[in-house]
Design a protein around this motif. Sequence first.
Motif, short mmCIF file in Angstrom:
data_model
loop_
_atom_site.label_atom_id
_atom_site.label_comp_id
_atom_site.label_asym_id
_atom_site.label_seq_id
_atom_site.Cartn_x
_atom_site.Cartn_y
_atom_site.Cartn_z
N THR A 249 -175.56 -39.41 37.67
CA THR A 249 -176.40 -39.12 36.94
C THR A 249 -176.84 -37.51 37.06
N ALA A 250 -177.63 -37.56 38.37
CA ALA A 250 -177.70 -35.78 38.75
C ALA A 250 -177.30 -34.95 38.93
N GLN A 251 -177.69 -33.94 38.01
CA GLN A 251 -177.00 -32.58 37.89
C GLN A 251 -176.80 -31.46 39.69
N PRO A 252 -175.96 -31.33 39.92
CA PRO A 252 -175.65 -30.94 40.91
C PRO A 252 -176.07 -29.44 41.43
N LYS A 253 -176.81 -29.74 42.21
CA LYS A 253 -177.50 -28.29 43.48
C LYS A 253 -177.40 -27.18 43.47
N GLU A 254 -175.87 -27.12 43.62
CA GLU A 254 -175.11 -25.96 43.61
C GLU A 254 -174.17 -25.32 41.68
N SER A 255 -174.48 -23.83 42.57
CA SER A 255 -174.63 -23.42 40.45
C SER A 255 -172.97 -23.49 40.73
N SER A 256 -172.73 -22.84 39.57
CA SER A 256 -170.95 -23.66 39.45
C SER A 256 -170.87 -22.12 38.66
N ASP A 257 -169.50 -21.47 38.27
CA ASP A 257 -169.46 -20.43 37.36
C ASP A 257 -168.23 -20.83 36.34
N GLN A 258 -167.61 -22.09 36.97
CA GLN A 258 -166.83 -22.94 36.20
C GLN A 258 -168.02 -24.20 35.29
N VAL A 259 -167.91 -24.34 34.11
CA VAL A 259 -168.40 -25.34 33.33
C VAL A 259 -167.51 -26.27 32.65
N PHE A 260 -166.12 -27.53 32.79
CA PHE A 260 -165.62 -27.21 31.42
C PHE A 260 -166.48 -28.76 30.52
N THR A 261 -165.85 -28.94 29.69
CA THR A 261 -165.87 -29.97 28.96
C THR A 261 -164.34 -30.91 28.44
N MET A 262 -164.65 -31.66 28.98
CA MET A 262 -162.88 -32.17 29.27
C MET A 262 -162.82 -33.77 28.91
N THR A 263 -161.61 -34.54 28.58
CA THR A 263 -161.20 -35.60 28.23
C THR A 263 -161.25 -36.52 29.47
N ALA A 264 -161.48 -37.37 30.19
CA ALA A 264 -161.58 -38.47 31.02
C ALA A 264 -160.92 -39.61 31.40
N THR A 265 -159.53 -40.21 31.79
CA THR A 265 -160.04 -41.69 31.79
C THR A 265 -159.92 -42.17 33.06
N ALA A 266 -158.99 -43.05 33.23
CA ALA A 266 -159.06 -43.86 35.30
C ALA A 266 -158.18 -44.26 35.07
N TYR A 267 -157.96 -43.84 36.35
CA TYR A 267 -156.77 -44.51 36.92
C TYR A 267 -157.27 -45.42 38.75
N SER A 268 -156.34 -46.55 38.84
CA SER A 268 -156.18 -46.75 40.54
C SER A 268 -155.61 -47.79 41.41
N ALA A 269 -155.02 -46.57 42.70
CA ALA A 269 -153.80 -47.50 43.36
C ALA A 269 -153.65 -48.69 43.24
N ASP A 270 -154.67 -49.38 43.26
CA ASP A 270 -154.95 -50.99 42.93
C ASP A 270 -153.85 -51.81 42.16
N CYS A 271 -152.31 -51.12 42.38
CA CYS A 271 -150.64 -51.33 41.49
C CYS A 271 -150.02 -51.58 42.05
N SER A 272 -149.01 -52.75 41.66
CA SER A 272 -147.75 -53.26 41.66
C SER A 272 -146.75 -52.37 41.37
N GLY A 273 -146.06 -51.64 42.99
CA GLY A 273 -145.37 -50.77 43.16
C GLY A 273 -145.63 -49.78 42.96
N CYS A 274 -146.79 -48.99 43.13
CA CYS A 274 -147.71 -47.71 43.43
C CYS A 274 -148.04 -47.27 45.02
N SER A 275 -147.46 -45.93 45.19
CA SER A 275 -147.99 -45.66 46.40
C SER A 275 -148.40 -45.08 47.38
N GLY A 276 -149.68 -44.95 46.39
CA GLY A 276 -150.84 -44.87 46.67
C GLY A 276 -151.81 -44.09 47.31
N TYR A 277 -150.84 -42.49 47.88
CA TYR A 277 -150.69 -41.60 47.87
C TYR A 277 -150.94 -39.69 46.87
#
Length: 423
Positions: A319-347
């Motif tokens: 939740t907290a904003q990073p203390k480091e400054s950034s020259d690049q800030v994006f507004t994006m769409t975020a989805t989630a994934y997990s390597a915890d699945c059958s057949g996933c290599s995990g790498y």
Amino acid sequence: MNFLSRLLPASKFKLIISCIGVMALVVFSGLILFEATKAEVAVTENGEKQTVQTHANTVKELLTELGITVGEHDSLSHRVNAQIKDGMHITYKKANKVIVKVDENEQIYFTTKDTVGEFLQANGMRISKHDEASHKGSEPIKNGLTLTINKAFQVALHNGSKKEKVWVTGGTVGELLKRNGITLDKLDKVKPAKKEKVTEDTPIKITRVNKDLKSVKETIAYDTEKREDSNLEKGKKRVISEGTEGLLVKKYEITKENGKVVNRELVGKNVKRESENRVVAFGTKVEQDLVTLSSSSSNNSSSRSNDDSGSSSSGNDTTAQPKESSDQVFTMTATAYSADCSGCSGYTATGINLHANPNKKVIAVDPSVIPLGTRVWVEGYGYAVAGDTGGGVNGHHIDVHMPTRADALAFGTRTNVTVKVLD
């Protein structure tokens, strides 16, 4: 008399008259005696009876008187030289000519029997229930009658898989089938042909033919496509996408004879699903290991985050904003994934083993927007490293890694997420 009386004297005339009277009486008496000595005989000729008076001494003389000539095959109740007796009953029957044809062989008979059945029995001929005769046994015999008899014989009949023997008196194969109520379908075959004559030594074979269409599913193998990956360390490889087998449906025409398959012909095919290649990335990068850099950056970020907030079990404040400054800030769409699945290599694309490090903060990015190996901060997720790519991750879209599928589902899809590029 007047003439004689004029020529003769009266005495002589009377004498002559007396003589004539005596003679007439003698003749009359003789006639009466002759008639009285005749024998009375009953004669039945061809079923018609008559009674005759005769002075014939023998049967032959009597038959001659009656105009009857006894032939060689005629029937006579008495010998021709038998003496005639009063009250005798003589039976005479003229023989009839009968022509008998048995299986095209002709023979002439003479008989005095009344019916066809009596004639056959008298001559030792037997008609079985399978034979065919031109006349019934009860029919009367007439002179010149032609009796045709077709003797039955057995023929082996193979009707599909069924074998039997049937009685037949000749004719054609087609006639035999009709008599036995056997029908042929359009594709069925019979040997000999229906127009051929039936013979005792030739079996009849019926082949029952059926044609059916059958669909068979077959898989279409996928190919393996190799791609060079400059972001992956040389000597390593990564499966970008698993291959998918295609589906091909083939249609066959199956021909069966008597229930057994004799031909299988391909008549059509249809691709229901195309195969998809298996894509494998092969590393070509020979520079410093990105995994080490990413891990170091991540650990440094985690340390800084812990120092700043002192919260979160993963060492990452979401939740907290990073203390480091950034020259690049994006507004994006975020989805989630997990390597915890059958057949996933995990790498990941950069070689991070997520199975070994399930709590590692990694996001999948479009490298043209955020370069791989970049340290970032994601609103609602915290500090992470851009260490992976994905087929559906393009432009301003990221995919954040979660330890379990349940965590990924809980994260869901979020829009207008702030993403800051830190280095």
